[in-house]
Design a protein around this motif. Sequence first.
Motif, short mmCIF file in Angstrom:
data_model
loop_
_atom_site.label_atom_id
_atom_site.label_comp_id
_atom_site.label_asym_id
_atom_site.label_seq_id
_atom_site.Cartn_x
_atom_site.Cartn_y
_atom_site.Cartn_z
N ARG A 194 125.03 46.23 -16.81
CA ARG A 194 126.15 45.44 -17.29
C ARG A 194 126.09 45.43 -18.82
O ARG A 194 125.03 45.07 -19.36
CB ARG A 194 126.08 44.00 -16.77
N PRO A 195 127.17 45.76 -19.55
CA PRO A 195 128.42 46.32 -19.01
C PRO A 195 128.18 47.72 -18.49
O PRO A 195 127.29 48.44 -18.95
CB PRO A 195 129.34 46.31 -20.22
N GLY A 196 128.98 48.10 -17.53
CA GLY A 196 128.79 49.37 -16.85
C GLY A 196 129.52 49.34 -15.53
O GLY A 196 130.59 48.74 -15.40
N PRO A 197 128.93 49.95 -14.50
CA PRO A 197 129.63 50.01 -13.21
C PRO A 197 129.54 48.74 -12.38
O PRO A 197 130.22 48.63 -11.36
CB PRO A 197 128.93 51.16 -12.49
N LEU A 198 128.69 47.76 -12.79
CA LEU A 198 128.48 46.56 -11.99
C LEU A 198 129.34 45.40 -12.48
O LEU A 198 129.61 45.26 -13.68
CB LEU A 198 127.00 46.15 -12.02
N ARG B 158 130.23 41.75 -13.64
CA ARG B 158 129.47 40.80 -14.46
C ARG B 158 129.48 39.39 -13.89
O ARG B 158 128.52 38.65 -14.01
CB ARG B 158 130.05 40.78 -15.88
N ASP B 159 130.60 39.03 -13.22
CA ASP B 159 130.78 37.65 -12.78
C ASP B 159 130.32 37.43 -11.34
O ASP B 159 130.62 36.38 -10.75
CB ASP B 159 132.25 37.24 -12.90
N LYS B 160 129.62 38.40 -10.75
CA LYS B 160 129.16 38.27 -9.37
C LYS B 160 127.74 38.80 -9.25
O LYS B 160 127.32 39.68 -10.01
CB LYS B 160 130.07 39.05 -8.41
N ALA B 161 127.01 38.27 -8.27
CA ALA B 161 125.71 38.84 -7.94
C ALA B 161 125.90 40.18 -7.24
O ALA B 161 126.80 40.33 -6.40
CB ALA B 161 124.91 37.89 -7.06
N VAL B 162 125.07 41.15 -7.58
CA VAL B 162 125.19 42.49 -7.03
C VAL B 162 124.04 42.72 -6.05
O VAL B 162 122.88 42.48 -6.39
CB VAL B 162 125.17 43.55 -8.14
N ARG B 163 124.37 43.19 -4.86
CA ARG B 163 123.36 43.50 -3.84
C ARG B 163 123.23 45.00 -3.69
O ARG B 163 124.22 45.72 -3.73
CB ARG B 163 123.74 42.85 -2.51
N TRP C 172 124.57 35.29 -16.89
CA TRP C 172 124.81 33.88 -17.23
C TRP C 172 124.62 33.69 -18.73
O TRP C 172 123.57 33.99 -19.27
CB TRP C 172 123.83 33.00 -16.47
N SER C 173 125.68 33.21 -19.39
CA SER C 173 125.63 32.98 -20.83
C SER C 173 125.66 31.49 -21.13
O SER C 173 125.81 30.65 -20.23
CB SER C 173 126.82 33.69 -21.52
N GLU C 174 125.54 31.13 -22.42
CA GLU C 174 125.59 29.71 -22.81
C GLU C 174 126.96 29.12 -22.52
O GLU C 174 127.07 27.95 -22.13
CB GLU C 174 125.23 29.58 -24.29
N ASP C 175 128.00 29.90 -22.73
CA ASP C 175 129.35 29.39 -22.43
C ASP C 175 129.51 29.10 -20.94
O ASP C 175 130.15 28.11 -20.55
CB ASP C 175 130.40 30.41 -22.88
N ASP C 176 128.94 29.96 -20.10
CA ASP C 176 128.99 29.72 -18.66
C ASP C 176 128.25 28.44 -18.29
O ASP C 176 128.68 27.68 -17.41
CB ASP C 176 128.40 30.91 -17.90
N GLU C 177 127.11 28.18 -18.96
CA GLU C 177 126.34 26.98 -18.68
C GLU C 177 127.12 25.73 -19.06
O GLU C 177 127.15 24.75 -18.30
CB GLU C 177 125.02 27.05 -19.45
N VAL C 178 127.75 25.74 -20.21
CA VAL C 178 128.54 24.58 -20.65
C VAL C 178 129.72 24.35 -19.71
O VAL C 178 130.02 23.20 -19.33
CB VAL C 178 129.03 24.80 -22.10
N LYS C 179 130.37 25.42 -19.30
CA LYS C 179 131.50 25.29 -18.38
C LYS C 179 131.08 24.73 -17.04
O LYS C 179 131.76 23.87 -16.45
CB LYS C 179 132.14 26.67 -18.19
#
Length: 430
Positions: free
Chosen positions: A248-252, A254-259, A390-397
């Motif tokens: 990430r960034p790439g083929p996966l 970003r906003d979901k867990a990848v299995r 997971w970024s700092e902005d995601d944590e605050v949100k």
Amino acid sequence: MTTSSAISRSPFLNYTKTIEDENLALLYLRRDIQIPIILNAQDRDDEGYHEGKVANTRFGSFPHSTLIGVRWGSQIRASTVDTGSRGRGKRNQKRKLEDEAQDSDVTKVPVRADSGFAHLIPPTPENWTTSLPHRTQVVYTHDSSYILQRLRARPGTIIIEAGAGSGSFTHAACRAVYGHGGKVLSFEFHQPRYEKLQAELQAHKLDDLVELRHRDVCQDGFEGSDHKANAVFLDLPAPWLALKHLTRPGPLARDKAVRICTFSPCIEQVQRTVGDMRNLGWVDIEMVEITARRFEVRRDRVGHQEEGLKGVNSNAASVDEAVSRLAEIQKRMIHGDDEERVTKQCRLAKIKEAQTGRKLHIEGYLTHRSEIEAKLHTSYLVFAILPMEWSEDDEVKAQNQVIPDPKKEKGKKQIRRELRAKDEANGNAE
């Protein structure tokens, strides 16, 4: 490029109740023998059969005219086909012209044969796996179904498949992700296999659901698609070489867990893959080995009353039966062969006569036997999860969604305390 409506007409995703012309069908001869055929009302290949297009099998010949228009799952009797009148090149061209002149271009009505039958079943990923032409070792149903379940494949899932091979897992994944924008991003490095699979996907009307690319992902990565995957399946000789390109960034996404699942035939490959997964941040790593065994359930009937019946053990079922049979043998030894012939004929006639009123399907002992050889191959499945970025902005949100801001609104506990205090005040006032 086909349209979404063309995908809905794919025989692997939807089929009608009756078999139509140009349908892909599977001629089910035996549990381990299934033949894929494209039904044609006309003999476009000009094979020279008077009955039109004919499918020849070890259990008989089946003109396509006897297959079109029937319901799926129907039992079709074989037909008597004149295989000697086929035109075979220039040697029989004269004979072929004579036959055509005699028939006046009228297709001969097939005549039912005395024996031989088959069943027509619709194409599904499971049936296609057992009947497809093997270009590589395929992923069988007992593996693919478990893999798709562990990858949480469902309508809308974007799944990467590296090492498409014969297309067995590709068809299973298409059915699992079909709908809500689901896609299969498939990669194959071998040029002939890539071209063959591409032609099959087009014939099966799945080419708009699958983005197939000719690429060595271990060297060139997975780039080239606008879709971001949240599931990955690697069927490669060295899957650890492809792991570094799953970024990430790439083929996966970003906003979901990848299995992810890797398919490896030996434990040394598993060890190398697990080591690289840990270094690249994959978690919940687990190895699974799947074995399959098929059991045949049947009823065994034993006894002299079964003598002469097909598939029955006619040995004595008890001591009394054995003694009575010995007495008959001793009697025949005294009176000669004529008496033996008459006695045996009478006994077999009585057994066949009594068979008509018996319920053979519920008689005997219920037994089961396992297959000596199962159609599978040894493989180790390695599963892992790449957590959502997971970024700092995601944590605050996230905190703002869970923990209420006291400056903006009251919390649930504070509201309950105020209601309780109000109720107590009203009670004291009364």
